[in-house]
Scaffold this active site. Structure first.
Site, short mmCIF file in Angstrom:
data_model
loop_
_atom_site.label_atom_id
_atom_site.label_comp_id
_atom_site.label_asym_id
_atom_site.label_seq_id
_atom_site.Cartn_x
_atom_site.Cartn_y
_atom_site.Cartn_z
N ALA A 219 0.84 -1.21 0.00
CA ALA A 219 0.00 0.00 0.00
C ALA A 219 0.87 1.25 0.00
O ALA A 219 0.65 2.18 -0.78
CB ALA A 219 -0.94 -0.01 1.21
N CYS A 272 7.31 6.38 6.71
CA CYS A 272 7.08 5.05 6.13
C CYS A 272 7.47 4.86 4.67
O CYS A 272 8.01 3.83 4.32
CB CYS A 272 5.60 4.68 6.28
SG CYS A 272 5.16 4.31 7.97
#
Length: 480
Positions: A219, A272
């Site tokens: 993702a 991230c």
């Protein structure tokens, strides 16, 4: 009463547990961390992280069924479900340096859980971890279990900073991965029962362990890829006279593509994206998939290229030198509505300008001077270690000052760089700013937040990423 304990009181652990406590009054939630200052902050009126809506949630539950504590072992021992939300930095040395995740903190958490447990537990991976981490953790727990049974689940977080509370209240999906055994299914159901107190059943997805772990990396890689795609287009737009906002709007109207994550900018940041893609690259290489690894590496290459391109544009526009010129930097956080500076593009832009001996004045409504100085003196990836293990820099960057508002930052500056899309930067009195700047006065908009035409009428020379170039900028092309 179900007891939940979360190890790690950071950006993920704190907000997630606060919302679980709010939505599940019958569950007792303890957030534990070895950092005394961090836990003290969670127990004070000044929370350690800024997130819209977080204050209210914490205040409603703290002391009732939400507790913040440094007594890690006590709360782990008493818990039925233990979430592990510790740092997983990128390794800086040894095997896989620069790509692989460093699981030191994870491993010590797992050993401690095995050590102090006196009853069966469900252990939940909350931090982003490489695929197959669960397997390693499972081995540590089983080999040290003293007859106690542990079930490992993967429950990755999909929060966006700045909207984390909203994302937790109404998630697109909650993903729970577990072992495909009777005990595994029972553990998945136990965690599902917690979330289903406020999340509709159809939004709770259950998969095997590996799928859940990989879904999180995938993702983030897909989202980062969209940003790098539109940023690659922004360079082409500048070269051809197209407008990247018009291009991305037209592209986003295609229902198969959709409009999100198509804003061109100086580059992506946050804790991230880069870390997860590097991790994905390493996993691909380890599994004999060099072509796949190369493909994902390009996403980071374009992101680095965009930051370099932005710095080169600033320097070339200002007569090919910024030496001893004051440059105002508006915004240091990696995006608006957060004080988080992890991997923010502002770090690389500032370092690039400092490399050319610029004097920088920075203003960000949520980032402290201490944090800015720490970011500018730290080595790559150091930020991802707990604060007390980060190298303490005795030096500060002398050419950097931090201002209390945008007007102070821009006074006597030669140029302004907008690096975070804070709403307040759209509403500034640019006429007042122009009067107090050196001339020619430049605005380099790394987030496309200002009305370039309006600013040009005031007298600014404006560079907006991916937009048709000023004649001035065409006459002074950026060197690659």
């Amino acid at each position: 009463m179900v007891k939940i304990c979360c190890i790690g009181a950071g950006y993920v652990g704190g907000p997630t547990m606060a919302v679980i406590a709010l939505k599940c009054p019958s569950v007792e939630v303890a957030v534990v961390d070895i950092s005394v200052p961090r836990i003290n902050a969670w127990n004070s009126d000044q929370l350690p992280i800024y997130e819209p809506g977080l204050d209210d949630v914490v205040k409603q539950c703290r002391g009732k069924n939400l507790f913040f504590s440094t007594d890690v072992e006590k709360h782990v021992r008493e818990a039925d479900i233990v979430f592990v939300s510790v740092n997983t930095p990128t390794k800086t040395r040894g095997l896989g340096a620069g790509k692989a995740a460093d699981l030191t903190y994870w491993e010590s958490a797992a050993r401690m859980i095995a050590d102090v447990s006196v009853s069966d537990k469900i252990v939940v991976e909350k931090s982003t971890v490489p695929v197959k981490t669960a397997e390693a953790i499972e081995k540590i727990l089983t080999h040290n279990s003293k007859g106690i049974k542990f079930q490992i689940l993967s429950n990755p977080e999909f929060l966006a900073e700045g909207t984390a509370i909203e994302d937790l209240f109404k998630p697109d999906r909650v993903l729970i991965g577990g072992r495909e055994t009777t005990e595994g299914f029972a553990a998945v159901k136990a965690l599902k029962d917690v979330y289903s107190q406020w999340v509709p059943e159809e939004r709770i997805l259950t998969t095997n362990l590996w799928s859940a772990e990989l879904s999180k990396l995938a993702a983030n890689a897909f989202l980062a890829q969209r940003i790098s795609s539109v940023n690659a287009m922004s360079a082409l737009c500048e070269a051809t006279g197209a407008n990247v906002s018009e291009v991305s709007y037209a592209v986003g109207k295609d229902s198969r593509i959709g409009p999100k994550f198509l804003n061109s900018s100086v580059g992506f940041g946050g804790s991230c994206f880069q870390k997860d893609i590097l991790n994905l690259v390493y996993i691909c290489e380890c599994n004999g998939l060099p072509e796949v690894a190369e493909y994902w590496k390009q996403v980071i290459k374009i992101n680095d290229y965009q930051k370099t391109r932005f710095v080169n544009r600033i320097v070339s526009s200002m007569f090919n030198t910024v030496s001893n010129k004051k440059i105002a930097v508006l915004g240091f956080a990696f995006k608006k509505d957060t004080g988080d500076t992890r991997e923010t593009p502002a770090i690389d832009v500032c370092k690039g300008l400092l490399g050319d001996k610029a004097r920088i004045s920075i203003y960000d409504p949520q980032v402290t001077e201490e944090q800015i100085q720490r970011d500018l003196t730290m080595n790559k990836f150091d930020w991802d270690h707990p604060l007390h293990l980060q190298p303490m820099s005795p030096t500060t960057v002398k050419q950097v000052s931090v201002a209390w508002d945008a007007y102070a930052a821009t006074k006597d500056a030669h140029g302004i760089c907008i690096l975070t899309e804070w709403d307040e930067f759209k509403k500034l009195d640019y006429e007042r700013i122009f009067e107090n700047m050196q001339k020619p006065a430049f605005v380099f908009d790394g987030r496309n937040v200002v009305d370039a035409e309006k600013l040009r009428k005031i007298g600014f020379i404006v560079y907006s990423i991916g937009k048709p170039l000023d004649q001035w900028l065409k006459d002074m092309p950026a060197l690659a």
